[in-house]
Design a protein around this motif. Sequence first.
Motif, PDB file in Angstrom:
ATOM      1  N   ALA A  28       0.835  -1.210   0.000  1.00 16.46           N
ATOM      2  CA  ALA A  28       0.000   0.000   0.000  1.00 16.46           C
ATOM      3  C   ALA A  28       0.869   1.259   0.000  1.00 16.46           C
ATOM      4  O   ALA A  28       0.584   2.234  -0.713  1.00 16.46           O
ATOM      5  CB  ALA A  28      -0.933  -0.016   1.208  1.00 16.46           C
ATOM      6  N   THR A  29       1.944   1.243   0.788  1.00 20.02           N
ATOM      7  CA  THR A  29       2.853   2.392   0.848  1.00 20.02           C
ATOM      8  C   THR A  29       3.510   2.636  -0.504  1.00 20.02           C
ATOM      9  O   THR A  29       3.598   3.769  -0.990  1.00 20.02           O
ATOM     10  CB  THR A  29       3.931   2.136   1.927  1.00 20.02           C
ATOM     11  OG1 THR A  29       3.299   2.053   3.194  1.00 20.02           O
ATOM     12  CG2 THR A  29       4.980   3.234   1.935  1.00 20.02           C
TER      13      THR A  29
ATOM     14  N   ARG B 136       2.435   1.724  -3.481  1.00 18.55           N
ATOM     15  CA  ARG B 136       1.471   2.205  -4.472  1.00 18.55           C
ATOM     16  C   ARG B 136       1.139   3.690  -4.251  1.00 18.55           C
ATOM     17  O   ARG B 136       0.931   4.439  -5.203  1.00 18.55           O
ATOM     18  CB  ARG B 136       0.199   1.363  -4.423  1.00 18.55           C
ATOM     19  CG  ARG B 136      -0.888   1.807  -5.409  1.00 18.55           C
ATOM     20  CD  ARG B 136      -0.461   1.650  -6.870  1.00 18.55           C
ATOM     21  NE  ARG B 136      -0.299   0.285  -7.257  1.00 18.55           N
ATOM     22  CZ  ARG B 136      -1.275  -0.543  -7.649  1.00 18.55           C
ATOM     23  NH1 ARG B 136      -2.514  -0.084  -7.724  1.00 18.55           N
ATOM     24  NH2 ARG B 136      -1.028  -1.788  -7.979  1.00 18.55           N
ATOM     25  N   TYR B 137       1.099   4.095  -2.989  1.00 18.52           N
ATOM     26  CA  TYR B 137       0.857   5.512  -2.652  1.00 18.52           C
ATOM     27  C   TYR B 137       1.879   6.396  -3.373  1.00 18.52           C
ATOM     28  O   TYR B 137       1.547   7.436  -3.928  1.00 18.52           O
ATOM     29  CB  TYR B 137       0.970   5.664  -1.134  1.00 18.52           C
ATOM     30  CG  TYR B 137       0.626   7.011  -0.556  1.00 18.52           C
ATOM     31  CD1 TYR B 137      -0.694   7.422  -0.459  1.00 18.52           C
ATOM     32  CD2 TYR B 137       1.630   7.855  -0.071  1.00 18.52           C
ATOM     33  CE1 TYR B 137      -1.022   8.649   0.106  1.00 18.52           C
ATOM     34  CE2 TYR B 137       1.317   9.084   0.505  1.00 18.52           C
ATOM     35  CZ  TYR B 137      -0.016   9.473   0.587  1.00 18.52           C
ATOM     36  OH  TYR B 137      -0.338  10.684   1.153  1.00 18.52           O
ATOM     37  N   HIS B 138       3.125   5.942  -3.388  1.00 19.69           N
ATOM     38  CA  HIS B 138       4.173   6.697  -4.072  1.00 19.69           C
ATOM     39  C   HIS B 138       4.062   6.557  -5.590  1.00 19.69           C
ATOM     40  O   HIS B 138       4.279   7.520  -6.324  1.00 19.69           O
ATOM     41  CB  HIS B 138       5.553   6.233  -3.581  1.00 19.69           C
ATOM     42  CG  HIS B 138       5.789   6.532  -2.140  1.00 19.69           C
ATOM     43  ND1 HIS B 138       6.547   5.721  -1.315  1.00 19.69           N
ATOM     44  CD2 HIS B 138       5.343   7.542  -1.354  1.00 19.69           C
ATOM     45  CE1 HIS B 138       6.561   6.234  -0.100  1.00 19.69           C
ATOM     46  NE2 HIS B 138       5.843   7.332  -0.088  1.00 19.69           N
TER      47      HIS B 138
ATOM     48  N   MET C  77       1.463   6.296  -7.409  1.00 18.86           N
ATOM     49  CA  MET C  77       0.388   7.120  -7.969  1.00 18.86           C
ATOM     50  C   MET C  77       0.812   8.575  -8.142  1.00 18.86           C
ATOM     51  O   MET C  77       0.141   9.342  -8.817  1.00 18.86           O
ATOM     52  CB  MET C  77      -0.875   7.032  -7.092  1.00 18.86           C
ATOM     53  CG  MET C  77      -1.539   5.648  -7.081  1.00 18.86           C
ATOM     54  SD  MET C  77      -1.819   4.921  -8.719  1.00 18.86           S
ATOM     55  CE  MET C  77      -3.006   6.087  -9.401  1.00 18.86           C
ATOM     56  N   ARG C  78       1.915   8.961  -7.518  1.00 18.41           N
ATOM     57  CA  ARG C  78       2.448  10.316  -7.675  1.00 18.41           C
ATOM     58  C   ARG C  78       3.536  10.389  -8.748  1.00 18.41           C
ATOM     59  O   ARG C  78       4.073  11.465  -9.028  1.00 18.41           O
ATOM     60  CB  ARG C  78       2.984  10.810  -6.321  1.00 18.41           C
ATOM     61  CG  ARG C  78       1.855  11.161  -5.386  1.00 18.41           C
ATOM     62  CD  ARG C  78       2.212  11.061  -3.915  1.00 18.41           C
ATOM     63  NE  ARG C  78       1.060  11.490  -3.114  1.00 18.41           N
ATOM     64  CZ  ARG C  78      -0.010  10.721  -2.861  1.00 18.41           C
ATOM     65  NH1 ARG C  78      -0.085   9.489  -3.339  1.00 18.41           N
ATOM     66  NH2 ARG C  78      -1.017  11.190  -2.144  1.00 18.41           N
TER      67      ARG C  78
ATOM     68  N   ARG D 261      -5.092   2.743  -8.908  1.00 17.10           N
ATOM     69  CA  ARG D 261      -5.390   3.745  -7.872  1.00 17.10           C
ATOM     70  C   ARG D 261      -4.569   3.413  -6.635  1.00 17.10           C
ATOM     71  O   ARG D 261      -3.885   2.392  -6.599  1.00 17.10           O
ATOM     72  CB  ARG D 261      -6.884   3.721  -7.526  1.00 17.10           C
ATOM     73  CG  ARG D 261      -7.366   2.347  -7.072  1.00 17.10           C
ATOM     74  CD  ARG D 261      -8.808   2.360  -6.611  1.00 17.10           C
ATOM     75  NE  ARG D 261      -9.327   1.012  -6.385  1.00 17.10           N
ATOM     76  CZ  ARG D 261      -9.074   0.268  -5.309  1.00 17.10           C
ATOM     77  NH1 ARG D 261      -8.292   0.715  -4.342  1.00 17.10           N
ATOM     78  NH2 ARG D 261      -9.578  -0.946  -5.195  1.00 17.10           N
ATOM     79  N   GLU D 262      -4.645   4.319  -5.647  1.00 10.77           N
ATOM     80  CA  GLU D 262      -4.048   3.972  -4.352  1.00 10.77           C
ATOM     81  C   GLU D 262      -4.764   2.740  -3.815  1.00 10.77           C
ATOM     82  O   GLU D 262      -5.953   2.558  -4.052  1.00 10.77           O
ATOM     83  CB  GLU D 262      -4.195   5.143  -3.372  1.00 10.77           C
ATOM     84  CG  GLU D 262      -3.257   6.296  -3.715  1.00 10.77           C
ATOM     85  CD  GLU D 262      -3.417   7.480  -2.779  1.00 10.77           C
ATOM     86  OE1 GLU D 262      -3.967   7.302  -1.665  1.00 10.77           O
ATOM     87  OE2 GLU D 262      -3.008   8.586  -3.166  1.00 10.77           O
TER      88      GLU D 262
ATOM     89  N   THR E 159      -5.470  -0.115  -0.502  1.00  5.51           N
ATOM     90  CA  THR E 159      -5.489  -0.288   0.957  1.00  5.51           C
ATOM     91  C   THR E 159      -4.931  -1.666   1.306  1.00  5.51           C
ATOM     92  O   THR E 159      -4.747  -2.529   0.442  1.00  5.51           O
ATOM     93  CB  THR E 159      -6.934  -0.222   1.486  1.00  5.51           C
ATOM     94  OG1 THR E 159      -7.657  -1.334   0.933  1.00  5.51           O
ATOM     95  CG2 THR E 159      -7.616   1.082   1.089  1.00  5.51           C
TER      96      THR E 159
ATOM     97  N   ARG F  11       5.466   6.347   4.361  1.00  4.67           N
ATOM     98  CA  ARG F  11       5.072   7.222   3.254  1.00  4.67           C
ATOM     99  C   ARG F  11       5.891   8.508   3.313  1.00  4.67           C
ATOM    100  O   ARG F  11       6.313   8.929   4.394  1.00  4.67           O
ATOM    101  CB  ARG F  11       3.571   7.541   3.344  1.00  4.67           C
ATOM    102  CG  ARG F  11       2.733   6.289   3.144  1.00  4.67           C
ATOM    103  CD  ARG F  11       1.246   6.582   3.164  1.00  4.67           C
ATOM    104  NE  ARG F  11       0.523   5.314   3.000  1.00  4.67           N
ATOM    105  CZ  ARG F  11      -0.747   5.223   2.630  1.00  4.67           C
ATOM    106  NH1 ARG F  11      -1.440   6.316   2.387  1.00  4.67           N
ATOM    107  NH2 ARG F  11      -1.320   4.049   2.489  1.00  4.67           N
TER     108      ARG F  11
ATOM    109  N   SER G  37       7.721  12.129  -5.229  1.00  2.00           N
ATOM    110  CA  SER G  37       7.261  12.059  -3.834  1.00  2.00           C
ATOM    111  C   SER G  37       8.405  12.589  -2.962  1.00  2.00           C
ATOM    112  O   SER G  37       8.990  11.874  -2.152  1.00  2.00           O
ATOM    113  CB  SER G  37       6.905  10.623  -3.434  1.00  2.00           C
ATOM    114  OG  SER G  37       5.776  10.159  -4.135  1.00  2.00           O
TER     115      SER G  37
END
Lengths: 397, 130
Positions: free
Chosen positions: A172-173, A175-177, A179-180, A197-198, A200, A324, A366
Amino acid sequence: MPNQARTAAIVGIHEWPKRLDPDVSAMQIKAASISRALDDAGLTWKDVDGLYDANDGEGGGGLGMAAYLGIKPTVIDTTSVGGSSYEFLAAHSLADIAAGKCNVAVMAHGGKTATQKFATGNRFANSPQPPSWQSNMEVPFRNTTVSSYALVAARHMYQYGTRPEDFAEISATTRYHAMRNPEAVQAMTDLLFADIREITVDDVLNSRMIASPLHLLECCLISDGGGAVVIAAADVARNTKKKPVWVIGNGQATKYRENGGDVTVSAAAQSGPIAFGEALLRPDELDIAMIYDSFSITVACILEDLGFCKKGEFGDYVKGGRLRFDQKGGPALNTDGGALSSNHPGFRGLFLLMEATRQLRGESTSQVPGAKLAVAHGNGGLLGHTHAAGTIILAAD
Amino acid sequence: MPNRPLPRFPEPDTEPFWEATKRGELAYQQCNRCNSLVFTPRAHCDTCGSPDLAWKVSKGEGVIYSVSVVVDRNGDYAVAYIDLDEGFRMFSTVVGVDEPMKNLQCGQRVRVEFEPQEESEYLIPVFRLV
């Protein structure tokens, strides 16, 4: 207080933007990336006197690569230890530069894994290669790339009470990056990811099982791509276009299956202390952790083995998105999106050096404000099996 | 009869191990100089380097050190590290378990069984829960 030795620095980088690129060869990716990384540094083809090559690409290697590029380097190093090759090569270039054997070292990677539909994941190769002392003891049981890592994850859960959601947090962490990072988003688009997408922790745990306990979203993607890094001596680095990113510590190690051994401990437990010792740093002083994320479990073991947290406790350490880029309390993890969500053409260690460099230059998508110190840790081969670890500590001025 | 991917020869390190399977024996080596166990098979001791090794036969009993179930279109199957009681660790599989993802776990006792193959005289050492 970090090591003040400033012997050699990363002065140029180029990451191949496309992750599905049927019309180029791996060798073309390597040569073009070297050219652009030299441009990034403000150096030229003629300045190169050190060639560091991981034997990847069609007809590459120490013999083919110099001929293809058209250079006559004074140092040729062809260390090839899988994904961590570039952490080894970076360390070797530092030593050669310190010894006065060369001043401008180049290293490149090119891979066509997506286009070639290379059999990885749960497919086991019915290899045309001759049998070996290792393959003959493994082939009948149909081990796969994923199950090699899954065996480490299963043992980690048994030994430390690790929960599936602990591993999932890493995906999840990352993918969070991703997406940016527009190139990572394009990669997932080109590689036909569903529902980009982000994600969970639940998304990860609801993705299909590949080899228990590892789910689809805990496995790296398979892409084309590559890039290049230029490492130069201090007197060259002081005059290049971008801020130099100094190599201030390095360590290498290997680990393999042993009777009675602990598969949850990787070679990072040996290479990490050497690198941090040279840099005179503790893990908690770092801003950026670029950790080879072939699978969620790879990151879990390496975070522990490098000393970011105690053995068996990565789950608590990564909980709540601590790693993150916009959170406090730990380094930012794999801020380009990593192998889990950006690219993995083959030997991903080069991308760890590139994204660490972008962070220390202030160029990441990021970006951690004011990032000064980073670790890039590559793991080549198979975790829990035969693998080679390279730790590189990097510092901005 | 199953038809697993097979070891191939010539391969001098592992050939004696596979020859022993034809006799229903799970073979491992011990160093005559330093007494260390050697597994997987090879021609030198990986503790002291001595080429003077003796072949031994395991009782074939041990525990699952780690296990994963591979999801496969031809049927899910387990891969496992087995810690044999003599002290060596073998990569193998555990067979004959319903819902292996649910019912196999680290620490379970297992015993070796030699599985005949359609196209080979070599028997494949697999494990079953005790």
